[in-house]
Design a protein around this motif. Structure first.
Motif, short mmCIF file in Angstrom:
data_model
loop_
_atom_site.label_atom_id
_atom_site.label_comp_id
_atom_site.label_asym_id
_atom_site.label_seq_id
_atom_site.Cartn_x
_atom_site.Cartn_y
_atom_site.Cartn_z
N ALA A 101 -65.60 -16.34 -11.74
CA ALA A 101 -65.68 -15.26 -10.73
C ALA A 101 -64.46 -15.00 -10.07
CB ALA A 101 -66.66 -15.35 -9.40
N SER A 102 -63.56 -15.97 -9.73
CA SER A 102 -62.27 -15.80 -9.30
C SER A 102 -61.34 -15.18 -10.38
CB SER A 102 -61.63 -17.30 -9.02
OG SER A 102 -60.30 -17.18 -8.39
N LEU A 103 -61.45 -15.40 -11.63
CA LEU A 103 -60.63 -14.72 -12.51
C LEU A 103 -61.00 -13.32 -12.68
CD1 LEU A 103 -60.61 -17.42 -15.26
CD2 LEU A 103 -58.62 -16.73 -13.86
N GLN A 104 -62.45 -12.96 -12.75
CA GLN A 104 -62.69 -11.60 -12.66
C GLN A 104 -62.26 -10.79 -11.47
OE1 GLN A 104 -67.07 -11.50 -13.25
NE2 GLN A 104 -66.92 -12.31 -15.19
N ALA A 105 -62.23 -11.25 -10.41
CA ALA A 105 -61.92 -10.84 -9.05
C ALA A 105 -60.39 -10.40 -9.13
CB ALA A 105 -62.13 -11.40 -7.92
N LYS A 106 -59.56 -11.19 -9.73
CA LYS A 106 -58.06 -11.33 -9.96
C LYS A 106 -57.88 -10.17 -10.77
CE LYS A 106 -54.05 -13.79 -11.31
NZ LYS A 106 -53.36 -14.91 -11.61
N GLU A 107 -58.59 -9.92 -12.02
CA GLU A 107 -58.49 -8.90 -12.93
C GLU A 107 -58.54 -7.58 -12.44
OE1 GLU A 107 -56.74 -9.22 -15.66
OE2 GLU A 107 -56.65 -11.29 -15.58
N TYR A 109 -58.70 -6.85 -9.16
CA TYR A 109 -57.42 -6.39 -8.20
C TYR A 109 -56.32 -5.68 -8.79
CZ TYR A 109 -53.74 -7.08 -4.99
OH TYR A 109 -52.39 -7.07 -4.37
N ALA A 110 -55.78 -6.21 -9.99
CA ALA A 110 -54.70 -6.01 -10.81
C ALA A 110 -54.78 -4.61 -11.28
CB ALA A 110 -54.39 -6.97 -11.86
N LYS A 111 -55.98 -4.28 -11.90
CA LYS A 111 -56.40 -2.76 -12.48
C LYS A 111 -56.41 -2.02 -11.18
CE LYS A 111 -59.90 -0.37 -15.26
NZ LYS A 111 -59.54 0.73 -14.04
N SER A 112 -57.05 -2.21 -10.12
CA SER A 112 -57.07 -1.23 -9.17
C SER A 112 -55.47 -1.13 -8.51
CB SER A 112 -57.76 -1.94 -7.95
OG SER A 112 -57.46 -3.03 -7.35
N LYS A 113 -55.10 -2.23 -8.35
CA LYS A 113 -53.40 -2.25 -7.92
C LYS A 113 -52.74 -1.13 -8.92
CE LYS A 113 -49.53 -4.73 -6.50
NZ LYS A 113 -48.98 -6.04 -6.29
N SER A 114 -52.86 -1.37 -10.16
CA SER A 114 -52.26 -0.34 -11.22
C SER A 114 -52.61 0.91 -11.11
CB SER A 114 -52.42 -0.75 -12.62
OG SER A 114 -51.85 -0.07 -13.36
N ASP A 115 -53.86 1.42 -10.85
CA ASP A 115 -54.46 2.71 -10.47
C ASP A 115 -53.64 3.04 -9.32
OD1 ASP A 115 -56.01 2.28 -12.99
OD2 ASP A 115 -57.64 2.02 -11.73
N TYR A 116 -53.67 2.57 -8.35
CA TYR A 116 -53.04 2.82 -6.91
C TYR A 116 -51.65 3.34 -7.22
CZ TYR A 116 -50.88 2.65 -2.21
OH TYR A 116 -50.06 2.97 -1.41
N ILE A 117 -50.69 2.41 -8.16
CA ILE A 117 -49.46 2.42 -7.93
C ILE A 117 -49.21 4.06 -8.75
CG2 ILE A 117 -47.40 1.98 -9.24
CD1 ILE A 117 -48.37 -0.86 -8.81
N ALA A 157 -59.70 -3.52 -1.18
CA ALA A 157 -61.11 -4.24 -1.26
C ALA A 157 -61.10 -5.26 -2.37
CB ALA A 157 -62.06 -3.08 -1.56
N GLU A 158 -60.59 -5.02 -3.42
CA GLU A 158 -60.46 -5.93 -4.63
C GLU A 158 -59.55 -7.12 -4.48
OE1 GLU A 158 -62.35 -5.65 -7.10
OE2 GLU A 158 -63.13 -3.80 -7.17
N LYS A 159 -58.64 -6.80 -3.54
CA LYS A 159 -57.60 -7.97 -3.28
C LYS A 159 -58.62 -8.79 -2.06
CE LYS A 159 -53.34 -9.01 -0.94
NZ LYS A 159 -52.02 -8.49 -0.34
N ALA A 160 -59.16 -8.38 -1.25
CA ALA A 160 -60.13 -9.12 -0.31
C ALA A 160 -60.98 -10.06 -1.32
CB ALA A 160 -60.54 -8.24 0.79
N ASN A 161 -61.70 -9.25 -2.04
CA ASN A 161 -62.79 -9.94 -3.00
C ASN A 161 -61.90 -11.33 -3.58
OD1 ASN A 161 -65.44 -10.39 -4.23
ND2 ASN A 161 -64.22 -9.52 -6.14
#
Length: 361
Positions: A101-107, A109-117, A157-161
């Motif tokens: 669950a931690s690895l999925q949450a990290k991925e 977050y990385a995808k959502s961060k890329s979309d935001y950039i 939100a993904e970072k908080a998760n």
């Protein structure tokens, strides 16, 4: 105390069958039916008294340690009797699903961060292009701005998760919340522990270098005790060894059932001579209340409804309700509506009625 011998004159009357009506007894009969009582004058002062009360030692801090998350016990690093320091690891749990669950949450977050950039860069380019009149419509700029804000919120939100999942992983490592000794252990490696179960703790931890001596003191004694007062106690498990402590705190509350107040005395136990759960006898010395009325203990009558003394005022008996305090050497402190020069019956009992005439012999 000033003492006087008095007589209650009880005059018996009888109904005469003759036409003369009622006649009084002869003086000899009156003397025969009289009862002698001893009167004492009420004193003012205080009575010091020592009171021995049972007490129990308890850990200054103690905690039952339960799992925060579901998992399997991987390693138990302590056992019963282990002395630990604050923050020391006690147990290690394992939960593969939490790692995933931690690895999925990290991925995520990385995808959502890329979309935001990407959204942010696109919005900035549109702003630059809008400097040329007619190149970009205002609707496109507004839509790009809204998408950038949404992607930013999703990324946060993904970072908080992800941070929450990492925090859950940290619960797999059990550490000591304070320094103490392990007094109970109920799990072994390989055991499945459930965060929802509160039947039995995995470990029990108690602080033993500082103990609480807990004692319930009657309210009439507790009212005269203050914090920092010195008290002596005897520990039966150590051959009644005498020890000394000072009152650390009072509960400021009276137990309605037993009419007592809980008092605690902090006891330093650096050598671990004392153990939680040991019994002790605490000796309190009450100095009494200055100016309290003092009467013989035999002058106080206790019935099922009241506690009182019998005073003599204007040659008549008067029952005065009182509360008792310290007792010593046959004398008792009483609190009630007694006047300084009142005389009370020294050997009172509940058969003496109120309003009886008292005359001197």
């Amino acid at each position: 105390m000033k003492k006087n011998i008095i007589i209650i004159a009880i005059v018996s009357f009888f109904a005469s069958c003759s036409s003369r009506g009622k006649q009084a007894n002869s003086p000899a009969d009156k003397e025969k039916n009289s009862t002698h009582y001893e009167l004492v004058t009420v004193e003012r002062g205080s009575i010091a008294a020592a009171l021995k009360l049972p007490a129990q030692l308890a850990a200054y801090q103690e905690v039952n340690i339960f799992p925060k998350v579901n998992g399997y016990v991987k390693t138990v690093l302590v056992d019963i009797g282990s002395r630990v320091t604050q923050g020391q690891p006690l147990m290690i749990l394992e939960a593969p699903e939490l790692n995933q669950a931690s690895l999925q949450a990290k991925e995520k977050y990385a995808k959502s961060k890329s979309d935001y950039i990407i959204s942010k860069e696109n919005y900035q380019r549109l702003l630059q292009a809008s400097q040329t009149e007619g190149a970009v419509s205002p609707l496109d700029i507004s839509s790009s701005k809204a998408k950038t804000d949404a992607d930013s919120a999703l990324s946060n939100a993904e970072k908080a998760n992800w941070q929450m999942q990492d925090e859950m992983l940290s619960y797999l490592k059990i550490t000591a919340p304070f320094a103490g000794v392990i007094t109970e252990r109920n799990v072994h490696p390989g055991a499945l522990v459930n965060a929802a179960s509160k039947d039995k703790p995995m470990l029990e931890l108690k602080q033993e270098d500082l103990l609480r001596l807990e004692v319930d003191v009657p309210e009439n004694i507790a009212s005269n005790l203050k914090e920092k007062d010195t008290v002596h106690f005897f520990v039966s498990a150590l051959n009644n060894r005498q020890m000394t402590g000072v009152i650390s705190r009072k509960s400021e509350n009276i137990n309605m059932q037993y009419r007592t107040e809980r008092i605690e005395i902090d006891i330093k136990n650096k050598n671990y001579t004392l153990l939680p759960g040991m019994y002790a006898d605490v000796v309190f010395v009450s100095k009494g209340s200055e100016g309290t009325a003092i009467v013989p203990s035999t002058a106080v009558v206790t019935s099922t409804e009241r506690k009182y003394v019998i005073a003599v005022r204007n040659n008549k008996t008067v029952k005065i309700d009182v509360e008792t305090g310290n007792q010593s050497n046959g004398k008792t402190e009483v609190i009630g509506a007694l006047q300084p020069d009142d005389a009370v019956i020294a050997n009172a009992n509940d058969e003496i009625k109120e309003g009886l005439t008292i005359t001197s012999k």
